[in-house]
Scaffold this motif. Structure first.
Motif, PDB file in Angstrom:
ATOM      1  N   LEU A   1       0.820  -1.211   0.000  1.00  0.00           N
ATOM      2  CA  LEU A   1       0.000   0.000   0.000  1.00  0.00           C
ATOM      3  C   LEU A   1       0.859   1.268   0.000  1.00  0.00           C
ATOM      4  CD1 LEU A   1      -2.927   1.174   0.313  1.00  0.00           C
ATOM      5  CD2 LEU A   1      -2.462   1.234   2.773  1.00  0.00           C
ATOM      6  N   ASP A   2       0.496   2.215  -0.831  1.00  0.00           N
ATOM      7  CA  ASP A   2       1.149   3.523  -0.853  1.00  0.00           C
ATOM      8  C   ASP A   2       0.630   4.333   0.333  1.00  0.00           C
ATOM      9  OD1 ASP A   2       2.215   5.998  -1.326  1.00  0.00           O
ATOM     10  OD2 ASP A   2       1.141   6.346  -3.220  1.00  0.00           O
ATOM     11  N   LYS A   3       1.442   4.433   1.377  1.00  0.00           N
ATOM     12  CA  LYS A   3       0.997   5.096   2.615  1.00  0.00           C
ATOM     13  C   LYS A   3       0.836   6.602   2.432  1.00  0.00           C
ATOM     14  CE  LYS A   3       2.039   1.032   4.526  1.00  0.00           C
ATOM     15  NZ  LYS A   3       2.913   0.448   3.502  1.00  0.00           N
ATOM     16  N   SER A   4       1.387   7.165   1.343  1.00  0.00           N
ATOM     17  CA  SER A   4       1.294   8.616   1.156  1.00  0.00           C
ATOM     18  C   SER A   4      -0.134   9.081   0.899  1.00  0.00           C
ATOM     19  CB  SER A   4       2.195   9.064   0.004  1.00  0.00           C
ATOM     20  OG  SER A   4       1.709   8.599  -1.246  1.00  0.00           O
ATOM     21  N   VAL A   5      -1.041   8.157   0.572  1.00  0.00           N
ATOM     22  CA  VAL A   5      -2.439   8.545   0.348  1.00  0.00           C
ATOM     23  C   VAL A   5      -3.168   8.761   1.675  1.00  0.00           C
ATOM     24  CG1 VAL A   5      -2.486   7.240  -1.816  1.00  0.00           C
ATOM     25  CG2 VAL A   5      -3.379   6.183   0.274  1.00  0.00           C
ATOM     26  N   LEU A   6      -2.512   8.429   2.784  1.00  0.00           N
ATOM     27  CA  LEU A   6      -3.134   8.530   4.099  1.00  0.00           C
ATOM     28  C   LEU A   6      -2.663   9.792   4.818  1.00  0.00           C
ATOM     29  CD1 LEU A   6      -2.630   4.804   5.162  1.00  0.00           C
ATOM     30  CD2 LEU A   6      -4.699   5.847   4.204  1.00  0.00           C
ATOM     31  N   LYS A   7      -3.596  10.522   5.387  1.00  0.00           N
ATOM     32  CA  LYS A   7      -3.281  11.742   6.125  1.00  0.00           C
ATOM     33  C   LYS A   7      -3.371  11.530   7.639  1.00  0.00           C
ATOM     34  CE  LYS A   7      -2.941  13.693   2.146  1.00  0.00           C
ATOM     35  NZ  LYS A   7      -1.579  13.859   1.571  1.00  0.00           N
ATOM     36  N   ALA A   8      -4.023  10.459   8.056  1.00  0.00           N
ATOM     37  CA  ALA A   8      -4.237  10.204   9.481  1.00  0.00           C
ATOM     38  C   ALA A   8      -2.929   9.918  10.200  1.00  0.00           C
ATOM     39  CB  ALA A   8      -5.203   9.036   9.661  1.00  0.00           C
ATOM     40  N   ARG A   9      -2.843  10.389  11.441  1.00  0.00           N
ATOM     41  CA  ARG A   9      -1.716  10.063  12.312  1.00  0.00           C
ATOM     42  C   ARG A   9      -2.200   9.365  13.581  1.00  0.00           C
ATOM     43  NH1 ARG A   9      -0.065  10.651   8.142  1.00  0.00           N
ATOM     44  NH2 ARG A   9       1.718  11.870   7.388  1.00  0.00           N
ATOM     45  N   THR A  10      -3.466   8.994  13.568  1.00  0.00           N
ATOM     46  CA  THR A  10      -4.057   8.152  14.611  1.00  0.00           C
ATOM     47  C   THR A  10      -4.650   6.926  13.931  1.00  0.00           C
ATOM     48  OG1 THR A  10      -4.572  10.020  16.049  1.00  0.00           O
ATOM     49  CG2 THR A  10      -5.825   7.991  16.403  1.00  0.00           C
ATOM     50  N   MET A  11      -4.337   5.753  14.443  1.00  0.00           N
ATOM     51  CA  MET A  11      -4.759   4.504  13.800  1.00  0.00           C
ATOM     52  C   MET A  11      -5.466   3.595  14.800  1.00  0.00           C
ATOM     53  SD  MET A  11      -2.282   1.597  12.128  1.00  0.00           S
ATOM     54  CE  MET A  11      -2.926   0.062  11.443  1.00  0.00           C
ATOM     55  N   ILE A  12      -6.641   3.116  14.414  1.00  0.00           N
ATOM     56  CA  ILE A  12      -7.359   2.112  15.194  1.00  0.00           C
ATOM     57  C   ILE A  12      -7.440   0.848  14.336  1.00  0.00           C
ATOM     58  CG2 ILE A  12      -9.501   1.478  16.359  1.00  0.00           C
ATOM     59  CD1 ILE A  12     -10.031   4.478  16.758  1.00  0.00           C
ATOM     60  N   ASN A  13      -6.588  -0.097  14.660  1.00  0.00           N
ATOM     61  CA  ASN A  13      -6.625  -1.408  14.004  1.00  0.00           C
ATOM     62  C   ASN A  13      -7.645  -2.273  14.739  1.00  0.00           C
ATOM     63  OD1 ASN A  13      -5.594  -4.354  14.505  1.00  0.00           O
ATOM     64  ND2 ASN A  13      -4.768  -3.823  12.503  1.00  0.00           N
ATOM     65  N   MET A  14      -8.417  -3.066  14.007  1.00  0.00           N
ATOM     66  CA  MET A  14      -9.467  -3.874  14.639  1.00  0.00           C
ATOM     67  C   MET A  14      -9.247  -5.365  14.416  1.00  0.00           C
ATOM     68  SD  MET A  14     -12.696  -1.329  13.992  1.00  0.00           S
ATOM     69  CE  MET A  14     -12.195  -0.934  12.310  1.00  0.00           C
ATOM     70  N   ASP A  15      -7.974  -5.764  14.588  1.00  0.00           N
ATOM     71  CA  ASP A  15      -7.582  -7.157  14.416  1.00  0.00           C
ATOM     72  C   ASP A  15      -7.172  -7.786  15.745  1.00  0.00           C
ATOM     73  OD1 ASP A  15      -7.112  -9.497  13.082  1.00  0.00           O
ATOM     74  OD2 ASP A  15      -5.209  -8.882  12.182  1.00  0.00           O
ATOM     75  N   SER A  16      -7.623  -7.177  16.857  1.00  0.00           N
ATOM     76  CA  SER A  16      -7.430  -7.768  18.173  1.00  0.00           C
ATOM     77  C   SER A  16      -8.679  -8.583  18.491  1.00  0.00           C
ATOM     78  CB  SER A  16      -7.215  -6.674  19.212  1.00  0.00           C
ATOM     79  OG  SER A  16      -6.881  -7.213  20.459  1.00  0.00           O
ATOM     80  N   GLU A  17      -8.545  -9.672  19.232  1.00  0.00           N
ATOM     81  CA  GLU A  17      -9.641 -10.644  19.282  1.00  0.00           C
ATOM     82  C   GLU A  17     -10.154 -10.967  20.678  1.00  0.00           C
ATOM     83  OE1 GLU A  17      -7.355 -13.286  17.063  1.00  0.00           O
ATOM     84  OE2 GLU A  17      -7.724 -12.218  15.185  1.00  0.00           O
ATOM     85  N   ASP A  18      -9.968 -10.012  21.611  1.00  0.00           N
ATOM     86  CA  ASP A  18     -10.507 -10.194  22.960  1.00  0.00           C
ATOM     87  C   ASP A  18     -11.183  -8.906  23.389  1.00  0.00           C
ATOM     88  OD1 ASP A  18      -9.769 -12.876  23.934  1.00  0.00           O
ATOM     89  OD2 ASP A  18      -7.733 -12.173  23.558  1.00  0.00           O
ATOM     90  N   GLU A  19     -12.488  -8.974  23.626  1.00  0.00           N
ATOM     91  CA  GLU A  19     -13.199  -7.795  24.112  1.00  0.00           C
ATOM     92  C   GLU A  19     -12.621  -7.353  25.446  1.00  0.00           C
ATOM     93  OE1 GLU A  19     -17.768  -6.415  25.285  1.00  0.00           O
ATOM     94  OE2 GLU A  19     -17.320  -8.520  24.884  1.00  0.00           O
ATOM     95  N   GLY A  20     -12.451  -6.043  25.593  1.00  0.00           N
ATOM     96  CA  GLY A  20     -11.925  -5.515  26.839  1.00  0.00           C
ATOM     97  C   GLY A  20     -10.416  -5.520  26.920  1.00  0.00           C
ATOM     98  N   VAL A  21      -9.768  -5.867  25.810  1.00  0.00           N
ATOM     99  CA  VAL A  21      -8.306  -5.907  25.758  1.00  0.00           C
ATOM    100  C   VAL A  21      -7.834  -5.066  24.578  1.00  0.00           C
ATOM    101  CG1 VAL A  21      -6.263  -7.357  25.484  1.00  0.00           C
ATOM    102  CG2 VAL A  21      -8.238  -8.218  26.770  1.00  0.00           C
ATOM    103  N   ALA A  22      -6.862  -4.202  24.812  1.00  0.00           N
ATOM    104  CA  ALA A  22      -6.269  -3.406  23.742  1.00  0.00           C
ATOM    105  C   ALA A  22      -4.826  -3.847  23.551  1.00  0.00           C
ATOM    106  CB  ALA A  22      -6.321  -1.924  24.081  1.00  0.00           C
ATOM    107  N   THR A  23      -4.446  -4.044  22.319  1.00  0.00           N
ATOM    108  CA  THR A  23      -3.079  -4.452  22.004  1.00  0.00           C
ATOM    109  C   THR A  23      -2.264  -3.224  21.632  1.00  0.00           C
ATOM    110  OG1 THR A  23      -3.890  -6.588  21.206  1.00  0.00           O
ATOM    111  CG2 THR A  23      -1.673  -5.955  20.555  1.00  0.00           C
ATOM    112  N   VAL A  24      -1.064  -3.129  22.199  1.00  0.00           N
ATOM    113  CA  VAL A  24      -0.222  -1.945  21.973  1.00  0.00           C
ATOM    114  C   VAL A  24       1.182  -2.305  21.507  1.00  0.00           C
ATOM    115  CG1 VAL A  24      -1.511  -0.519  23.602  1.00  0.00           C
ATOM    116  CG2 VAL A  24       0.403  -1.916  24.434  1.00  0.00           C
ATOM    117  N   SER A  25       1.439  -3.589  21.271  1.00  0.00           N
ATOM    118  CA  SER A  25       2.737  -4.033  20.772  1.00  0.00           C
ATOM    119  C   SER A  25       2.571  -5.444  20.223  1.00  0.00           C
ATOM    120  CB  SER A  25       3.776  -4.031  21.905  1.00  0.00           C
ATOM    121  OG  SER A  25       5.016  -4.523  21.450  1.00  0.00           O
TER     122      SER A  25
END
Length: 485
Positions: A156-180
Motif C-alpha cells: 500500500l502507498d501510505k502517502s495517500v493517508l493523512k491520518a496520524r491516529t490509527m485504530i486497528n481492529m484485528d485484536s480478538e478479545d473484548e476488553g483488551v487493547a493491544t499496543v505491541s
C-alpha cells in the motif's frame, strides 16, 4: 440475500458481515471482496482508492462540526485463513461460508469463519454507512494478504493517508487493547529428490483431530503439531522396519499449527509391512496416552494395502528429511519472565509436503526483538545446511514496539471505563499485526488494536461472540465521538 443473524443491533452491522461471508476471500483471492468494497463506496459517493494489490482505502468526511478535525485511520484486513475439517466439501475459491448461529456464537459449518478479520471489514462498512454517528474524517483501510505475510499492507502507498491516529481492529478479545506485537517471516526449506519405483505393501498413516490454532496467539498453549508427531512415528518405523517413505503431507498454512498429517511408506516384503503396521499401532496407542489429556479428539488411522506400486523417496533423502523435522526448533523458544512469561520468540513448522521431485518444509518464526529474530534465522539456516536443504526467506514484517505516550490509548481507556465500568486491559501480543508496518512508514503514528471476542482463529472451531460484536460497535462509536470533540 436472506440474513441469518437476527435480534442484534445495529442490524446492518451483522448484515454486512453476512454479505462479506458470502464472498470467497482467502489470501490471494481478494479481488471479489475488493471490488465489493469499491462498489460500496461508489454507491455512497465516497472517495475510494483501489491499488494493484487490491487494497482499498475509503475516505469519509467528518460529521457536522468535526469536518476540520484530524483524520483517524480505521484498519483491518479483508483476507481470511482457509481451513476446513477432514471430509468437509468446501471450495474456498468459489464457495461462500455456511454460517451457523448457536448459543449466541457465530461459526461456519466445518470451516474457518473469517471473523479474523471480517469483523473489521463489517465495522468499517458500518461507520461509512451510518450518517448518524459523530466522527472526525475517517480513512478506512482494507488490506489484502495479511495472513500470508502482511503483503497488502507492505504494498500500500501510505502517502495517500493523512491520518496520524490509527485504530486497528484485528485484536480478538473484548476488553483488551493491544499496543505491541511481534514481527515475523516465512522460512522455506527445499530439497530436490529423484524417486524410484517400488512394488509391495503400502502402509498409510493419518493423524487427525488435533486442536491446532493460531501460530502466534496459541503457541503458548503447548498444542501438538501434527507434522512433528508424524515425524516421530516415521523415524521409528524407518529405524526398526525396512520400508521406504513415499509421502508426507501436513498443514496448509505456515501461521496455523497443523491439525492433520498423512504419510505413507512402501514395503517390498508383506511380512515387514505387517511388522510395521503392528509397530505403528503400538506407537499410536502410546501417543494417545500422552496427548488425550490436552488433545481429546486425537486419532491415528493406520491401514495397509498389498500389491501396490509407489514412487519412493531415496533412503538418504528421507532420513535427512525426517531428522531435520525431529531436530527443528518449534514452539516457544524464549519468554520474558519479568512480563509474566510473555512469549518473546517462537517458531511453527506449519507446512510439510512431498512433491514429485522435491520436499518442502515451511516455518513461521516470530519475535518482538529483532536481534532474536535474526538468531532464529541463523539457527534455521544451520539446520537447512546440515541436512542438505536450500533455504529461502520471504514475507518478513516488523514488530510494533510499545509507545509510552499514546493519546488514542488514553481515549480508549476512558471510553471503555465509562461505557462498561471496567478497566481496559492493555497488552502486548506474540502474533503479528499490521500496526508495525504502518508505524514504520508513517512518522509519529499513534496506533492501537482492539476488537470483539473471536476464539479459535485459523481453525474450523473459530467463533464470533455476537453480543460482544454488538457491544464493540458501541465502543467504537464512542471512541470516534471523543476524537471528534
Amino acid at each position: 440475500m436472506d440474513y441469518k443473524i437476527t435480534g442484534y443491533e445495529p442490524e446492518k452491522l451483522f448484515h454486512f458481515f453476512e454479505e462479506i461471508s458470502a464472498i470467497p476471500r482467502g489470501s490471494g483471492n481478494e479481488k471479489g471482496i475488493s471490488d465489493y468494497l469499491v462498489k460500496f463506496a461508489k454507491d455512497r459517493g465516497l472517495e475510494v482508492i483501489q491499488d494493484d494489490a487490491y487494497n482499498v482505502v475509503i475516505k469519509k468526511a467528518g460529521s457536522r462540526g468535526a469536518e476540520d478535525h484530524a483524520p483517524v485511520m480505521l484498519q483491518g484486513h479483508m483476507d481470511m485463513v482457509c481451513e476446513k475439517r477432514a471430509g468437509v466439501e468446501h471450495d474456498f475459491e468459489k464457495d461462500g461460508l455456511d454460517l451457523i448461529i448457536r448459543d449466541g456464537r457465530l461459526t461456519a459449518n466445518g470451516t474457518t469463519l473469517g471473523g479474523d478479520n471480517g469483523v473489521a471489514v463489517a465495522l468499517m462498512l458500518m461507520v461509512l454507512d451510518d450518517d448518524e454517528i459523530e466522527h472526525p474524517p475517517v480513512e478506512c483501510v482494507f488490506t489484502t494478504e495479511e495472513e500470508v505475510g502482511l503483503n497488502g499492507a507492505k504494498a500500500l502507498d501510505k502517502s495517500v493517508l493523512k491520518a496520524r491516529t490509527m485504530i486497528n481492529m484485528d485484536s480478538e478479545d473484548e476488553g483488551v487493547a493491544t499496543v505491541s506485537c511481534a514481527g515475523g517471516l516465512r522460512v522455506q526449506f527445499t530439497k530436490e529428490i529423484k524417486r524410484t519405483t517400488v512394488q509391495g505393501s503400502l502402509l498409510t498413516l493419518k493423524v487427525e483431530g488435533l486442536l491446532g490454532g493460531h501460530s502466534g496467539q496459541d503457541i503458548d498453549k503447548e498444542r501438538q503439531n501434527a507434522d512433528l508427531l508424524m515425524a516421530r512415528m516415521i523415524q521409528r518405523l524407518l529405524k526398526e522396519t525396512k520400508g521406504q517413505l513415499v509421502s508426507f503431507n501436513g498443514g496448509t498454512k505456515d501461521n496455523a499449527i497443523p491439525r492433520e498429517c498423512e504419510a505413507s511408506l512402501i514395503y517390498e516384503s508383506d511380512e515387514e509391512a505387517a511388522k510395521a503396521e503392528e509397530l505403528a499401532c503400538e506407537l499410536a496407542e502410546t501417543y494417545a496416552e500422552e496427548l488425550t489429556p490436552a488433545e481429546p479428539d486425537f486419532s491415528c488411522e493406520i491401514s495397509c494395502e498389498t500389491n501396490r506400486t509407489a514412487e519412493a523417496i531415496p533412503q538418504d533423502a528421507a532420513k535427512e528429511f525426517i531428522c531435520a523435522m525431529r531436530l527443528a526448533p518449534n514452539g516457544i523458544q524464549k519468554r520474558n519472565i519479568k512480563m509474566d512469561g510473555f512469549v518473546v520468540v517462537s517458531l511453527n513448522l506449519g507446512v510439510v509436503r512431498t512433491e514429485e521431485d522435491r520436499i518442502v518444509m515451511i516455518f513461521s518464526p516470530r519475535s518482538s526483538v529483532a536481534s532474536l529474530q535474526e538468531d532464529t534465522k541463523e539457527r534455521l539456516n544451520t539446520l537447512a545446511e546440515t541436512f542438505g536443504f536450500t533455504v529461502s526467506h520471504s514475507s518478513e514484517y516488523p514488530g510494533w514496539s510499545f509507545k509510552e505516550d499514546s493519546p488514542v490509548r488514553e481515549i480508549c481507556k476512558e471510553s471503555y471505563k465509562e461505557l462498561f465500568g471496567e478497566d481496559l486491559k492493555i497488552e502486548a501480543i506474540h502474533a503479528g499485526l499490521e500496526c508495525g508496518l504502518f508505524s514504520d512508514a508513517i512518522k509519529g503514528l499513534d496506533a492501537i488494536a482492539i476488537g470483539p471476542t473471536i476464539a479459535n482463529c485459523h481453525t474450523p472451531d473459530e467463533y464470533l461472540t455476537l453480543d460482544s460484536f454488538e457491544r464493540f460497535y458501541e465502543f467504537l462509536k464512542d471512541i470516534l465521538s471523543r476524537l471528534a470533540k
